[in-house]
Design a protein around this motif. Structure first.
Motif, PDB file in Angstrom:
ATOM      1  N   PRO A  93       0.827  -1.209   0.000  1.00 43.74           N
ATOM      2  CA  PRO A  93       0.000   0.000   0.000  1.00 43.74           C
ATOM      3  C   PRO A  93       0.862   1.261   0.000  1.00 43.74           C
ATOM      4  O   PRO A  93       1.928   1.299   0.619  1.00 43.74           O
ATOM      5  CB  PRO A  93      -0.799  -0.130   1.299  1.00 43.74           C
ATOM      6  CG  PRO A  93       0.090  -0.939   2.196  1.00 43.74           C
ATOM      7  CD  PRO A  93       0.867  -1.877   1.307  1.00 43.74           C
ATOM      8  N   CYS A  94       0.400   2.270  -0.697  1.00 44.89           N
ATOM      9  CA  CYS A  94       1.088   3.558  -0.746  1.00 44.89           C
ATOM     10  C   CYS A  94       0.165   4.641  -0.191  1.00 44.89           C
ATOM     11  O   CYS A  94      -1.056   4.492  -0.185  1.00 44.89           O
ATOM     12  CB  CYS A  94       1.512   3.902  -2.174  1.00 44.89           C
ATOM     13  SG  CYS A  94       2.670   2.733  -2.919  1.00 44.89           S
ATOM     14  N   ALA A  95       0.759   5.740   0.247  1.00 41.49           N
ATOM     15  CA  ALA A  95      -0.024   6.822   0.851  1.00 41.49           C
ATOM     16  C   ALA A  95      -0.843   7.576  -0.179  1.00 41.49           C
ATOM     17  O   ALA A  95      -1.831   8.222   0.170  1.00 41.49           O
ATOM     18  CB  ALA A  95       0.904   7.778   1.593  1.00 41.49           C
ATOM     19  N   ALA A  96      -0.452   7.519  -1.452  1.00 42.81           N
ATOM     20  CA  ALA A  96      -1.158   8.231  -2.515  1.00 42.81           C
ATOM     21  C   ALA A  96      -1.232   7.319  -3.736  1.00 42.81           C
ATOM     22  O   ALA A  96      -0.496   6.331  -3.830  1.00 42.81           O
ATOM     23  CB  ALA A  96      -0.434   9.537  -2.858  1.00 42.81           C
ATOM     24  N   PRO A  97      -2.128   7.619  -4.665  1.00 45.47           N
ATOM     25  CA  PRO A  97      -2.204   6.797  -5.887  1.00 45.47           C
ATOM     26  C   PRO A  97      -0.875   6.762  -6.630  1.00 45.47           C
ATOM     27  O   PRO A  97      -0.164   7.771  -6.700  1.00 45.47           O
ATOM     28  CB  PRO A  97      -3.295   7.495  -6.711  1.00 45.47           C
ATOM     29  CG  PRO A  97      -4.134   8.213  -5.706  1.00 45.47           C
ATOM     30  CD  PRO A  97      -3.189   8.640  -4.622  1.00 45.47           C
ATOM     31  N   ILE A  98      -0.533   5.615  -7.184  1.00 46.71           N
ATOM     32  CA  ILE A  98       0.721   5.440  -7.911  1.00 46.71           C
ATOM     33  C   ILE A  98       0.597   6.075  -9.292  1.00 46.71           C
ATOM     34  O   ILE A  98      -0.313   5.748 -10.057  1.00 46.71           O
ATOM     35  CB  ILE A  98       1.074   3.953  -8.035  1.00 46.71           C
ATOM     36  CG1 ILE A  98       1.194   3.322  -6.641  1.00 46.71           C
ATOM     37  CG2 ILE A  98       2.377   3.775  -8.805  1.00 46.71           C
ATOM     38  CD1 ILE A  98       1.401   1.821  -6.668  1.00 46.71           C
ATOM     39  N   ALA A  99       1.502   6.980  -9.608  1.00 47.71           N
ATOM     40  CA  ALA A  99       1.483   7.658 -10.900  1.00 47.71           C
ATOM     41  C   ALA A  99       2.242   6.869 -11.959  1.00 47.71           C
ATOM     42  O   ALA A  99       1.788   6.734 -13.095  1.00 47.71           O
ATOM     43  CB  ALA A  99       2.064   9.067 -10.775  1.00 47.71           C
ATOM     44  N   CYS A 100       3.422   6.336 -11.605  1.00 46.30           N
ATOM     45  CA  CYS A 100       4.219   5.569 -12.553  1.00 46.30           C
ATOM     46  C   CYS A 100       5.233   4.748 -11.777  1.00 46.30           C
ATOM     47  O   CYS A 100       5.436   4.949 -10.568  1.00 46.30           O
ATOM     48  CB  CYS A 100       4.922   6.470 -13.576  1.00 46.30           C
ATOM     49  SG  CYS A 100       5.934   7.774 -12.827  1.00 46.30           S
ATOM     50  N   SER A 101       5.891   3.829 -12.460  1.00 46.94           N
ATOM     51  CA  SER A 101       6.870   2.948 -11.826  1.00 46.94           C
ATOM     52  C   SER A 101       7.880   2.513 -12.874  1.00 46.94           C
ATOM     53  O   SER A 101       7.646   2.621 -14.078  1.00 46.94           O
ATOM     54  CB  SER A 101       6.181   1.728 -11.205  1.00 46.94           C
ATOM     55  OG  SER A 101       5.500   0.996 -12.210  1.00 46.94           O
ATOM     56  N   THR A 102       8.995   1.996 -12.384  1.00 53.40           N
ATOM     57  CA  THR A 102      10.033   1.492 -13.290  1.00 53.40           C
ATOM     58  C   THR A 102      10.923   0.520 -12.534  1.00 53.40           C
ATOM     59  O   THR A 102      11.005   0.558 -11.303  1.00 53.40           O
ATOM     60  CB  THR A 102      10.877   2.646 -13.858  1.00 53.40           C
ATOM     61  OG1 THR A 102      11.793   2.133 -14.835  1.00 53.40           O
ATOM     62  CG2 THR A 102      11.677   3.338 -12.770  1.00 53.40           C
ATOM     63  N   VAL A 103      11.590  -0.351 -13.283  1.00 50.54           N
ATOM     64  CA  VAL A 103      12.526  -1.331 -12.745  1.00 50.54           C
ATOM     65  C   VAL A 103      13.878  -1.106 -13.412  1.00 50.54           C
ATOM     66  O   VAL A 103      13.942  -0.842 -14.614  1.00 50.54           O
ATOM     67  CB  VAL A 103      12.027  -2.770 -12.986  1.00 50.54           C
ATOM     68  CG1 VAL A 103      13.040  -3.788 -12.474  1.00 50.54           C
ATOM     69  CG2 VAL A 103      10.686  -2.991 -12.298  1.00 50.54           C
ATOM     70  N   SER A 104      14.944  -1.199 -12.638  1.00 48.82           N
ATOM     71  CA  SER A 104      16.281  -1.004 -13.193  1.00 48.82           C
ATOM     72  C   SER A 104      16.636  -2.135 -14.154  1.00 48.82           C
ATOM     73  O   SER A 104      16.027  -3.206 -14.129  1.00 48.82           O
ATOM     74  CB  SER A 104      17.311  -0.927 -12.061  1.00 48.82           C
ATOM     75  OG  SER A 104      17.325  -2.146 -11.330  1.00 48.82           O
ATOM     76  N   SER A 105      17.617  -1.895 -15.007  1.00 48.96           N
ATOM     77  CA  SER A 105      18.009  -2.891 -16.007  1.00 48.96           C
ATOM     78  C   SER A 105      18.537  -4.171 -15.370  1.00 48.96           C
ATOM     79  O   SER A 105      18.392  -5.252 -15.934  1.00 48.96           O
ATOM     80  CB  SER A 105      19.072  -2.299 -16.942  1.00 48.96           C
ATOM     81  OG  SER A 105      20.201  -1.872 -16.187  1.00 48.96           O
ATOM     82  N   CYS A 106      19.123  -4.068 -14.163  1.00 45.38           N
ATOM     83  CA  CYS A 106      19.604  -5.253 -13.460  1.00 45.38           C
ATOM     84  C   CYS A 106      18.491  -5.935 -12.677  1.00 45.38           C
ATOM     85  O   CYS A 106      18.717  -6.980 -12.073  1.00 45.38           O
ATOM     86  CB  CYS A 106      20.734  -4.891 -12.515  1.00 45.38           C
ATOM     87  SG  CYS A 106      20.255  -3.750 -11.193  1.00 45.38           S
ATOM     88  N   SER A 107      17.301  -5.339 -12.683  1.00 43.17           N
ATOM     89  CA  SER A 107      16.104  -5.869 -12.010  1.00 43.17           C
ATOM     90  C   SER A 107      16.245  -5.887 -10.499  1.00 43.17           C
ATOM     91  O   SER A 107      15.433  -6.510  -9.815  1.00 43.17           O
ATOM     92  CB  SER A 107      15.768  -7.280 -12.511  1.00 43.17           C
ATOM     93  OG  SER A 107      14.534  -7.713 -12.017  1.00 43.17           O
TER      94      SER A 107
END
Length: 213
Positions: free
Chosen positions: A107-121
């Motif tokens: 859970p997050c305090a606010a709605p998730i706007a975007c996300s990403t994963v690094s190239s090494c995962s």
């Protein structure tokens, strides 16, 4: 047009007349149905990432895990506060028609706007609508840093960077023998401003404005 076999054809005007009669007869029911349909949730866009095995996505002993093969996916929907993690090779349940529930929920305090994963995962970054950015270390299973853009600008996208300076300036991760590089995150806001979030070896993360709106 449809033929009835009695040398007669149903015209469009007759269909419209029958539709009007039907709607006038069952007006109360149709209005109630319209209100019910308007309350239904509108389909939202989903963002997902394939995740390699890590401490945040524990698998059972009956599942074979390969370090370079994704073990699960992380999914979040527009307007949602939660990041849902699902195992890809989950054991079959007795009821095949049971609802698929997430194995882990963040859970997050606010709605998730975007996300990403690094190239090494190894690293997962979440940007919320309140301009808060959280970088997770999936190998260690805890947040690497939590920071926020003080200008309260809306974040459009985030991207992991790995500069040559960061490669030569590495430090061992706490509690492990592996090497943990300095993490850098490029943040693009909706007003076209750019920020660089840098997680140093010690102390708080720094935010640098690269280009203003």
């Amino acid at each position: 047009m449809l033929g009835l076999g009695y040398n007669h054809l149903i015209k469009d005007s007759q269909w419209e007349q029958q539709e009007a009669i039907f709607r006038s007869t069952y007006r109360d029911y149709l209005e109630a149905e319209g209100v019910r349909e308007s309350k239904e949730e509108i389909p939202r866009h989903a963002t997902f990432h394939f995740l390699l095995p890590s401490r945040i996505l524990q698998v059972g002993p009956e599942m074979k895990v390969q370090p370079d093969v994704p073990a699960g996916i992380g999914v979040h929907w527009d307007g949602s506060h939660n990041l849902c993690l699902y195992l890809l090779n989950r054991p079959l349940k007795e009821k095949s028609d049971s609802d698929l529930k997430p194995d882990v929920v963040w859970p997050c305090a606010a709605p998730i706007a975007c996300s990403t994963v690094s190239s090494c995962s190894r690293y997962l970054a979440l940007a919320c609508e309140d301009a808060t950015i959280t970088i997770w270390d999936k190998h260690l299973g805890y947040p690497l840093s939590v920071t926020a853009i003080v200008e309260e600008r809306l974040i459009r996208s985030i991207h992991f960077l790995r500069s040559s300076a960061a490669v030569g300036d590495e430090t061992p991760c706490p509690g492990t023998d592996s090497v943990c590089p300095i993490v850098q995150l490029l943040v693009l806001c909706t007003d076209s401003s750019f920020y660089l979030v840098k997680e140093p070896r010690a102390g708080k993360s720094s935010i640098t404005l690269l280009a203003d709106r």
